[in-house]
Structures are given as C-alpha cells and as structure tokens.
Design an enzyme around this catalytic site. Structure first.
Site, PDB file in Angstrom:
ATOM      1  CG  ASP A   1      -2.054  -0.873   1.150  1.00  0.00           C
ATOM      2  OD1 ASP A   1      -2.381  -1.282   0.022  1.00  0.00           O
ATOM      3  OD2 ASP A   1      -2.651  -1.188   2.200  1.00  0.00           O
TER       4      ASP A   1
ATOM      5  CE1 TYR B   1       4.127  -6.727   3.729  1.00  0.00           C
ATOM      6  CE2 TYR B   1       3.379  -9.014   3.657  1.00  0.00           C
ATOM      7  CZ  TYR B   1       3.495  -7.766   3.064  1.00  0.00           C
ATOM      8  OH  TYR B   1       2.979  -7.555   1.815  1.00  0.00           O
TER       9      TYR B   1
END
Lengths: 248, 248
Positions: free
Chosen positions: B54, B112
């Site tokens: 994003d 992540y």
C-alpha cells in the site's frame, strides 16, 4: 518569562533554519506556533536560535529561546508546542531560564555529527539522512588527519564563499571519527566553540578525500596556511549533517 | 531471459506498488526504467511483483520479475537499474532465472516486519518509518497472544473491507514480537504463506490493544470465529510496515 527549548527536526523538508519569505523554515514554523500559543500578541514574539542550519541539515539538539508575557509551566509549554508543531519537528525539553540566557550569544560550544554511508549504491532509507561515498576509504588515514583540525586555527580555507563573517578563527575542542559497522557508515563528530558557514561539510569533504588517497594525509596544516577555500574543493551533502547539541 | 530482482524502496512518496494512472507507483517507475534499458520495445515489457504494497508501506526485499529479449549479465542489469532508478528505490540483487519462476505465483512465503515507536511524542526522524503508540504497553501480553495467530486460520476478521479476495484462509508459519530497547520500539514479525489486504496492519492493531489492556488477552481465537472485520477495529499506520523478504 524566558523559555529555552531543545528542538529536534528532520531538515529534509525545510529551507533551513532561518526565516525567509515564502519558504518553509524551522524558525518560521516555530515562531508561528509560539505566537499562536501566546494568543498572537502585538508586537509579535521573536524566537532566537543558537545559529542557522542549512536546507536539508538536521538537528537533534538545536537550542532556541523566546520570551512570553504569560506564564506557563515547562510541562504545559512542552505539550502545547508538541501538539501543534508539524511531525518533522519535536521539542525534546523546555526550561524556564533567566534573562541572562541567550540561545545565540551565550553558547560555550556546539557539537555536530556527520554520517557518511558507504557501499556502492544509496540505501533508499538513508538518502535524506546520510552523505554517500562509494569508493574505497581508509578510516585510519582519516583518524590521523582529523586531529590536525583540533585547536585554534584560521578556517578561511573551510568557509563557503557566501559567508559574510570576517573573523575566521575558531577553536575545535575535539574532532573524531569512527566506523559504524552495523550501519556501514563513517561517523564524524566535531565539538567546537563555533562553526563557519558550511565549515563542517567542507572539513568532511577534505577528510574523505584524504581517506580515499585523493589528497595527501598531511594536507590540513597546509590548508590552514593558504587560507584558500578553492583548495579545499568539495562540500559534503547537507543530508548527512546533524546539529547534535549546544552547550552554555 | 527472465530476470528476478530483489528491490528495496522507501514507500513514503509512492502511491503503493501497483500501477495507477497519474500516480507515482513502484511498479510504474520500475516498468518505465526496464523498458528504457530494453530500448522501449513493442509490446512493452511488463514487470510482475510478488504482491502489492500500500501507499506508505516500505520494502526491504520485494521480488519482481520481467522478461527481456536482449541478454544482459546480472551485474550489468544491477548497474543499469540502480543508475537510473530514483533514490528512494534500490535493486539489491539481480538473478537470471528460468521460465518456471514467477514472482507472484511461485511464492512459498513472505515475511513482514512492523515497527511501532513508543514514547509520548513522535520522533521527527521516525514519522515515516514507524507506527506510534504513546500509551503504556505490556509486551509480555503481546508475546503470549501473538502465538494464537500462528497456524492455518480463516482471517476474515483481519481483512480490510475493500478486499475482493474470496478465500480468507491463510497460514502463518511464525509470528513474533520483541522490544528494540535502543530504538524504543516494539517490532512485530510475521512469516506466512500469504497475507490479505491490510492483514498485517489489522493484526498489529489488535495486538497493541491487547498489550495495552483495551482488549482481552485471549481475544484472537474469538476473532477467528466471528469472522467480522468490525470487531478487529483499528488498522496500524502504513508507515511502520516493511515487506522484508519473499521466499520461493
């Protein structure tokens, strides 16, 4: 009441410390918020920094003072400032001081740090926070040469041509350099009684040339003698420079 | 020739990975440079990422592949890309792979990392690179609760409402959290076979609520059962999230 504040800022998006028309500057933003906190008095409140920093130069411990006719506690002032300042500025500490204190005129010393990233390419997360040197470099050579900068000298070879200051004699109390292996950076630190326009960035550029054998290891005493800024050549980029602390 | 590249980027000034008209995106910038290196062939060369990130999300090890009809060595490709990419992107590694490799479809796992800064005020140097939590937090509570996320679960409570993916079952191989005392940050790391839209940021928001006693410590099994995104509430800010690595 005189307030002394210790201020950190990320210099990336500022056109330097000093107020300029139509530019976003640290002084300009701070002055606006201080006046807002004081309910916009007439005449306006001025803010006084320990000295300027250039566009892109960062501060971990810039010192600023200003006078307020209303009384606020140190704690309230810290909260009032930090809740209104933009996120790239932060007040670390607020102290009420007496009127003999002046952020610019009563300084005893300043400490600057310069971070130079090594490696072939620029790390995307460091582009605004370090200088970058991609060639081989011998830190031992720099560690030896940097000691030549200590003491009281005429720094005329190390001042940008735009400077209007006449007296170029300054004292460097301590100059040191080390390798931050984890970050793959060379870190320079200079503690002195005052620094001329671009002086730290010119000293770093000279030292990096010495470390990469583009300049003789004993060139600094010669540069003091010739008093010729052209012979110092480069200026390390603003992005690697931090005003670390100011002593009084 | 198929080229696999490992890419780092500072997500601050990108509108995310995926190409969008009139937006600066990682895919858009990379595709333009790759086509330029290949001398703008027709049809255009496409680039395939392991997945989207994003706006504001960073990458330390995003993986992308593309095909070139001309042959270049891995080393030449690395230099060609890094000398033309903007400074907020950097190719870490180039590898020539065979055509069974696909950056998106042959992934085994992704890792992540999420960095949450603590302390009362936002550090100006961290504002784009961490989330921020100013309230008391008990890391022991998070360390215990985070283990409930490991394994194969239906993550319907942990997917942003904008997602069009139907199958919400994912496997988290490992989820851990630790305190980076020097940085005064809490660091979360999630290694799994795939992540839904905003899934990491929603998991972090839930864990932070658990750590600050705004949610019961054993709430995660319940969230798996209810399959209701509204009950997970928050989404941690994009600025703290890093795509660390992708395995094949």
């Amino acid at each position: 009441m005189r307030y002394k504040i210790i201020l950190a800022y990320d210099g990336t998006n500022f056109a330097g410390f000093q107020m300029q028309p139509n530019q976003r500057t640290v002084e300009g933003v701070l002055k606006r918020i201080v006046n807002k906190i004081a309910k916009n008095p007439t005449p306006e409140i001025s803010v006084y920094g320990s000295g300027r920093t250039d566009a892109g130069v960062h501060a971990l411990g810039q010192v600023v003072h200003f006078d307020l006719s209303i009384e606020m506690s140190e704690r309230s002032m810290l909260h009032a400032l930090n809740s209104q300042l933009p996120l790239d500025m932060q007040v670390k500490k607020v102290e009420i001081v007496d009127e003999t204190f002046h952020a610019r005129f009563t300084t005893h010393g300043k400490k600057y740090q310069y971070r130079m990233a090594l490696g072939q390419f620029v790390d995307p997360f460091k582009r605004n926070y370090t200088g970058h040197w991609k060639f081989p470099i011998n830190i031992g050579l720099i560690q030896k040469a940097i000691k030549d900068l200590e003491g009281t000298h005429d720094f005329s070879s190390f001042v940008a041509s735009g400077s209007t200051v006449k007296d170029h004699v300054r004292t460097i109390y301590e100059a040191k350099v080390w390798e931050d292996k984890k970050q793959n950076e060379i870190v320079f630190e200079f503690y002195g009684n005052g620094f001329l326009y671009n002086m730290v960035r010119i000293m770093v550029a000279v030292l990096v040339e010495i470390g990469s054998k583009r300049r003789p290891a004993d060139d600094i005493p010669r540069l003091f003698e010739v008093k010729d800024r052209n012979q110092a050549r480069g200026t390390a980029p603003a992005s690697g420079l931090y005003l670390k602390e100011v002593d009084y």
